[in-house]
Structure formats: structure tokens, C-alpha cells
Design a protein around this motif. Sequence first.
Motif, PDB file in Angstrom:
ATOM      1  N   SER A 413       0.298   4.215  10.483  1.00  0.00           N
ATOM      2  CA  SER A 413      -0.839   4.906  11.097  1.00  0.00           C
ATOM      3  C   SER A 413      -2.155   4.159  10.891  1.00  0.00           C
ATOM      4  CB  SER A 413      -0.945   6.332  10.558  1.00  0.00           C
ATOM      5  OG  SER A 413      -1.254   6.282   9.193  1.00  0.00           O
ATOM      6  N   THR A 414      -2.172   3.162  10.004  1.00  0.00           N
ATOM      7  CA  THR A 414      -3.415   2.396   9.817  1.00  0.00           C
ATOM      8  C   THR A 414      -3.257   0.968  10.335  1.00  0.00           C
ATOM      9  OG1 THR A 414      -2.677   1.739   7.617  1.00  0.00           O
ATOM     10  CG2 THR A 414      -4.086   3.691   7.751  1.00  0.00           C
ATOM     11  N   GLN A 415      -2.275   0.747  11.160  1.00  0.00           N
ATOM     12  CA  GLN A 415      -1.977  -0.610  11.668  1.00  0.00           C
ATOM     13  C   GLN A 415      -1.899  -1.616  10.512  1.00  0.00           C
ATOM     14  OE1 GLN A 415      -4.518   0.912  13.981  1.00  0.00           O
ATOM     15  NE2 GLN A 415      -2.669   1.530  15.063  1.00  0.00           N
ATOM     16  N   TRP A 416      -1.260  -1.220   9.441  1.00  0.00           N
ATOM     17  CA  TRP A 416      -0.990  -2.094   8.293  1.00  0.00           C
ATOM     18  C   TRP A 416      -2.246  -2.470   7.533  1.00  0.00           C
ATOM     19  CZ3 TRP A 416       3.811  -1.233   8.045  1.00  0.00           C
ATOM     20  CH2 TRP A 416       4.480  -0.979   9.253  1.00  0.00           C
ATOM     21  N   ASN A 417      -3.313  -1.710   7.695  1.00  0.00           N
ATOM     22  CA  ASN A 417      -4.505  -1.963   6.896  1.00  0.00           C
ATOM     23  C   ASN A 417      -4.279  -1.322   5.519  1.00  0.00           C
ATOM     24  OD1 ASN A 417      -6.985  -1.498   5.593  1.00  0.00           O
ATOM     25  ND2 ASN A 417      -8.058  -1.836   7.533  1.00  0.00           N
ATOM     26  N   LYS A 418      -4.082  -2.196   4.514  1.00  0.00           N
ATOM     27  CA  LYS A 418      -3.643  -1.667   3.222  1.00  0.00           C
ATOM     28  C   LYS A 418      -4.738  -0.873   2.516  1.00  0.00           C
ATOM     29  CE  LYS A 418      -0.889  -5.577   2.382  1.00  0.00           C
ATOM     30  NZ  LYS A 418      -1.747  -6.148   3.352  1.00  0.00           N
ATOM     31  N   SER A 419      -6.006  -1.251   2.737  1.00  0.00           N
ATOM     32  CA  SER A 419      -7.073  -0.458   2.108  1.00  0.00           C
ATOM     33  C   SER A 419      -7.054   0.956   2.645  1.00  0.00           C
ATOM     34  CB  SER A 419      -8.448  -1.060   2.411  1.00  0.00           C
ATOM     35  OG  SER A 419      -8.526  -2.316   1.835  1.00  0.00           O
ATOM     36  N   ARG A 420      -6.952   1.035   3.989  1.00  0.00           N
ATOM     37  CA  ARG A 420      -6.983   2.375   4.588  1.00  0.00           C
ATOM     38  C   ARG A 420      -5.706   3.146   4.278  1.00  0.00           C
ATOM     39  NH1 ARG A 420      -7.939   1.047  10.163  1.00  0.00           N
ATOM     40  NH2 ARG A 420      -7.100   3.115  10.584  1.00  0.00           N
ATOM     41  N   ALA A 421      -4.593   2.420   4.220  1.00  0.00           N
ATOM     42  CA  ALA A 421      -3.331   3.091   3.882  1.00  0.00           C
ATOM     43  C   ALA A 421      -3.428   3.655   2.462  1.00  0.00           C
ATOM     44  CB  ALA A 421      -2.169   2.119   4.000  1.00  0.00           C
ATOM     45  N   ALA A 422      -4.006   2.837   1.534  1.00  0.00           N
ATOM     46  CA  ALA A 422      -4.145   3.303   0.149  1.00  0.00           C
ATOM     47  C   ALA A 422      -5.028   4.544   0.104  1.00  0.00           C
ATOM     48  CB  ALA A 422      -4.731   2.191  -0.725  1.00  0.00           C
ATOM     49  N   GLN A 423      -6.107   4.514   0.904  1.00  0.00           N
ATOM     50  CA  GLN A 423      -7.004   5.684   0.950  1.00  0.00           C
ATOM     51  C   GLN A 423      -6.258   6.922   1.414  1.00  0.00           C
ATOM     52  OE1 GLN A 423     -10.244   4.881   3.589  1.00  0.00           O
ATOM     53  NE2 GLN A 423     -11.336   3.730   2.026  1.00  0.00           N
ATOM     54  N   LYS A 424      -5.475   6.740   2.484  1.00  0.00           N
ATOM     55  CA  LYS A 424      -4.730   7.886   3.031  1.00  0.00           C
ATOM     56  C   LYS A 424      -3.791   8.478   1.980  1.00  0.00           C
ATOM     57  CE  LYS A 424      -4.429   7.643   8.011  1.00  0.00           C
ATOM     58  NZ  LYS A 424      -4.262   8.977   8.518  1.00  0.00           N
ATOM     59  N   LEU A 425      -3.253   7.588   1.160  1.00  0.00           N
ATOM     60  CA  LEU A 425      -2.297   8.057   0.151  1.00  0.00           C
ATOM     61  C   LEU A 425      -2.994   8.505  -1.132  1.00  0.00           C
ATOM     62  CD1 LEU A 425       0.165   5.140   0.818  1.00  0.00           C
ATOM     63  CD2 LEU A 425       0.789   7.537   1.060  1.00  0.00           C
ATOM     64  N   HIS A 426      -4.327   8.390  -1.147  1.00  0.00           N
ATOM     65  CA  HIS A 426      -5.126   8.710  -2.338  1.00  0.00           C
ATOM     66  C   HIS A 426      -4.732   7.823  -3.520  1.00  0.00           C
ATOM     67  CE1 HIS A 426      -6.537  12.239  -0.185  1.00  0.00           C
ATOM     68  NE2 HIS A 426      -5.279  12.454   0.139  1.00  0.00           N
ATOM     69  N   TRP A 427      -4.456   6.572  -3.215  1.00  0.00           N
ATOM     70  CA  TRP A 427      -4.136   5.619  -4.275  1.00  0.00           C
ATOM     71  C   TRP A 427      -5.166   4.503  -4.262  1.00  0.00           C
ATOM     72  CZ3 TRP A 427       1.601   4.824  -2.476  1.00  0.00           C
ATOM     73  CH2 TRP A 427       2.377   5.904  -2.910  1.00  0.00           C
ATOM     74  N   SER A 428      -5.206   3.756  -5.389  1.00  0.00           N
ATOM     75  CA  SER A 428      -5.998   2.530  -5.381  1.00  0.00           C
ATOM     76  C   SER A 428      -5.168   1.463  -4.657  1.00  0.00           C
ATOM     77  CB  SER A 428      -6.285   2.088  -6.815  1.00  0.00           C
ATOM     78  OG  SER A 428      -5.069   1.666  -7.405  1.00  0.00           O
ATOM     79  N   ARG A 429      -5.840   0.380  -4.253  1.00  0.00           N
ATOM     80  CA  ARG A 429      -5.108  -0.704  -3.581  1.00  0.00           C
ATOM     81  C   ARG A 429      -4.034  -1.266  -4.504  1.00  0.00           C
ATOM     82  NH1 ARG A 429      -6.848  -3.936   0.857  1.00  0.00           N
ATOM     83  NH2 ARG A 429      -6.266  -5.827  -0.244  1.00  0.00           N
ATOM     84  N   MET A 430      -4.382  -1.349  -5.804  1.00  0.00           N
ATOM     85  CA  MET A 430      -3.418  -1.923  -6.757  1.00  0.00           C
ATOM     86  C   MET A 430      -2.155  -1.059  -6.822  1.00  0.00           C
ATOM     87  SD  MET A 430      -4.260  -4.699  -7.660  1.00  0.00           S
ATOM     88  CE  MET A 430      -2.833  -4.960  -8.695  1.00  0.00           C
ATOM     89  N   THR A 431      -2.369   0.251  -6.829  1.00  0.00           N
ATOM     90  CA  THR A 431      -1.198   1.147  -6.871  1.00  0.00           C
ATOM     91  C   THR A 431      -0.347   0.925  -5.633  1.00  0.00           C
ATOM     92  OG1 THR A 431      -2.516   2.745  -8.045  1.00  0.00           O
ATOM     93  CG2 THR A 431      -0.481   3.558  -7.110  1.00  0.00           C
ATOM     94  N   LEU A 432      -1.011   0.800  -4.479  1.00  0.00           N
ATOM     95  CA  LEU A 432      -0.242   0.592  -3.251  1.00  0.00           C
ATOM     96  C   LEU A 432       0.561  -0.707  -3.360  1.00  0.00           C
ATOM     97  CD1 LEU A 432       0.592   1.391  -0.405  1.00  0.00           C
ATOM     98  CD2 LEU A 432      -1.434   0.223   0.465  1.00  0.00           C
ATOM     99  N   TYR A 433      -0.087  -1.784  -3.849  1.00  0.00           N
ATOM    100  CA  TYR A 433       0.636  -3.065  -3.971  1.00  0.00           C
ATOM    101  C   TYR A 433       1.851  -2.932  -4.881  1.00  0.00           C
ATOM    102  CZ  TYR A 433      -2.751  -5.816  -1.392  1.00  0.00           C
ATOM    103  OH  TYR A 433      -3.507  -6.328  -0.389  1.00  0.00           O
TER     104      TYR A 433
END
Length: 460
Positions: A413-433
Motif C-alpha cells: 500500500s506504500t509502493q514499497w516505501n519502507k519509511s511509510r510502511a514502518a509508519q503504517k505499522l507503527h514501527w521504527s524503520r529499524m524494526t521494519l528492517y
Amino acid sequence: MKIPRILIVEDNPHVLGFLNVVLEQNGYIPVLASDAENALRILALTPVDLTILDHRLPGPTSGLDLAKLIKRQDAGVPVVLITAHSTEGLAIDALEAGISDYFPTPFVIDDLLTSIRRLLASTGSQTFPTVTGTGNCSLGLIDEYRLVGQAAPMQAIRADIRKVAKTDSNVLITGETGTGKEVVAELIYKNSARASKPFVCLNCAAIPESLMESELFGYERGAFTGAYTTYEGKLKQGDGGTVLLDEIGDISLSAQAKLLRLLDKKTAQRVGGRRDVTIDLRVIAATNQDLETLMAAGRFRRDLYYRLNVTQISLPPLRDRRTDIPLLLQHFIGELNTRFHKRVRGISPVLIERLLQYDWPGNVRELRNIAEACLMGLDAGIINLIHLPHRYRDRLLDNRTDEKEAIMSALFSTQWNKSRAAQKLHWSRMTLYRKLAKYHILTSHSKIVTGTPVLSDNKV
Ligand SMILES: Nc1ncnc2c1ncn2[C@@H]1O[C@H](COP(=O)(O)OP(=O)(O)OP(=O)(O)O)[C@@H](O)[C@H]1O
Ligand SMILES: [Mg+2]
């Protein structure tokens, strides 16, 4: 109710991702595999209702070979072949391999969806719920739509409501918190001969014990300090009509005695008064407490219980009628769409599966709250795992598959934008990685800017 599972075997991550989203949005559960080996592993674990195969797969097994293997395991599963290299020979081979439909690329996605619907219908697998209407079997009750539920106990309850609405007897409605006792009480009232008369709702738990008698039955001027004028009481305000005594288990013992007299003689005395006041009421009492326990403890009068319990309607907890969950959700989404001017179409099958497994201690009220909280996260489209507010995630999602699904949805849903994906998931970027690594969801370095994912592992 069964939501069809569709296995997609495709090594191109763009196509795989695209089909994943399209199928999920159309009410199916997509199961993803990047090659024949993974596909066979998945099939050994979970049956699927339909398979979509790419003809050219990595490794020694082609799409056609895989189709034959799948057909050998379960001849009834429809297999759809997608191929970039369509030839007449391949089409004939496909037919021989038992392929149900064949799509040379590029193809129109709607054509594929039409084919899927047709094939699932032919095998009887297209049985997931439609997203319109409440599904109630109407009994012709006024405002019946407010009590959603198709499960057998709910149908019986609607029949009971119709029956008791015609009589003038007292009713006791029992059931856990949030099961719809108040809704049922209102339906009884609206469908009764007293519908044009007052309907007074009293929550006994909200009235302090010391004020219970005077609130319900009124008081005479000077009856106690501060009683400057005569007050007729809530029950008299409902004269000729219906009263809902909600949380009846919390009514004080002195008020219980007065209520019993009112039910017997249709009269009551105000606090500090000597004169009998006539009050004509139909009483509907509701409780989520076990009155037997209260009676055993001496906190509820048995004689009052019998007077109230002329008819009992007992509402089942939501966990005992889980099949109604999709209907209720659709009902609430419709209501909330209107209230908040949104165009949300439904709930993803994956999230519905999770909701079906939950135990619902707060029953329908809790389901409604969750629907509302989810709906705040989007204006249109389908509610997905990522829209589930944080406070519900631990309660509802508890396994790897859910988390992976949520990550995939956020990425799509964020076209693979990891910052926005992390935001959507309420995670930090590091957590997403960290999670991307955990679930082997790789994103190719060269394409980070456009954000193209590569699924390295499609095990479910
Ligand atoms: N069958 C149903 N169909 C649609 N909405 C329902 C249904 N049952 C309950 N609700 C909704 O759930 C919420 C809680 O229902 P209600 O207030 O009637 O529960 P209750 O049993 O009286 O709970 P409590 O014991 O906590 O007072 C309300 O918003 C109500 O509209
Ligand atoms: Mg209530």
C-alpha cells in the motif's frame, strides 16, 4: 462459511505482488509460492481451492509439469495457467494437462477474476459471504435490521421478540455484556401495543443505592433534606408505557420490595408519602449478572425474579455465534461509512479469519469498537491487518503469518516505501528492517528507489 484459498506460483515478484493484492481485495486468501518446490510444500500443508501457475518457473519443473503433479494429488482443483510465450502447441499441452483456463500475457485482470469466480463456482468453493445486506431472515419486525444475526440462536431470538411483543408480560433479558440486551429491549417495545407510549430506560447500576428508591418511585416534598418539591419519579414518567430496568442485578433491596409491589398491584408510594400512586408499566429487565448467584447470596429477591422472569430471552455470547461476525462487520461498516462519510468496502479475508478466531469478551460492542477503530485508518477500500489499531494487535494477531501479511500489506500500500510502511505499522524503520530479514522479505538494493520487493521465501 469458507473463504477460498488461491495458490499463486510465480517467480516474478511484480506479478506475484500484484496478484496477491488483487486477489485479497476481491475476497480471497492468496497463498504465494515462487517456484514449484515451494508450491508443492505448501500444498502438502494446506489444501487450496484454485491454483494460478506461471508456465515458466525456475528449476526443473515447468508450470505444466507442476499442473500435472497438482492434478495427480487432487484432480478437482482448478488450475489456471499464465504464460508469456503462448503457442498453439502449449495450449494443446495445457488442455491435456487438465488446465482449466489459459491466459497469455498481457491479459486483462478482470478476465482472470471472472475465470476464477466461474471455476470456484463450478467446484462449489465460492462460498465466502457477500458484502451487502444484513442477511437477516425478516420476521417483519419494526427496526429488525438493528438486530443483526443469522445464526440459529439469533433467529430464535427474533421469533421470541415477535411473540413477547404481542403480549404485555414482563421480560427478563440475560446475556453477557455487549450481547445486545438493550437492542432487544427496544425492539420489544417498538413492536408492542405500547409503542406509542413512553419508553423509559433506567440503568440501575448508575443510580447510587441511597437515591435508588427516590429516583425510581419519586418523593414527597420534605421527605428528606433537599426535597424541596415533590418528584414523581422515573417510573411514573413511563406511565402507560414500558420501562427498561437495565442492570437489574444492581437494584437495592428496598427498591426491589417496592418494585415487587408495583408489579403485583400496579401501585407504589413515593418516598415520604403515604398515598398509593397508580403506575401502569410493562417492565423489561436486563442483566449480565447471574441472578441465581445473587439470589443465593441474598442480594436479589426470588419472588421478584419470578415476577420478572415471565419470559426470558437469553442472548448468546458472540463467540458462540461466530458465523455472524462477517455480517455484523458489514452492518457496522455500512453505518460508520454513513456517519463518517467514507467508502470502505469491507474487510480483508485474512483479518476476518483472525476476527473469527478471537474470543470476544466484550461481544458485539467490542466488535463494533474494533470496526470503528479500524475504519479511522482509511477512507475507502478494504480494511486490512495494517488498519488494526496497535492496542488490538496483541489480542488478535499472534503468529508469524499475520505479521508477515501485515508487512506485505504495508509494503504494497506504500509502493514499497519502507519509511511509510514502518509508519503504517507503527514501527521504527529499524524494526521494519529486522522483520523483513526475519521473514526473508528482501528488497533488491538496485531498486530501493522504486522499491521493488523480491520474495525470497514464500512458505506460509
Ligand atoms: N445483534 C446485533 N446487531 C447489531 N448491533 C448489535 C447487536 N448486538 C449488539 N449490538 C450493538 O452492540 C452495542 C452493545 O449492545 P447493547 O448495549 O444492547 O448491549 P448490552 O447487552 O445491553 O450490554 P451491557 O450488558 O454492557 O449493557 C450497541 O452498539 C448495539 O447497537
Ligand atoms: Mg445494556
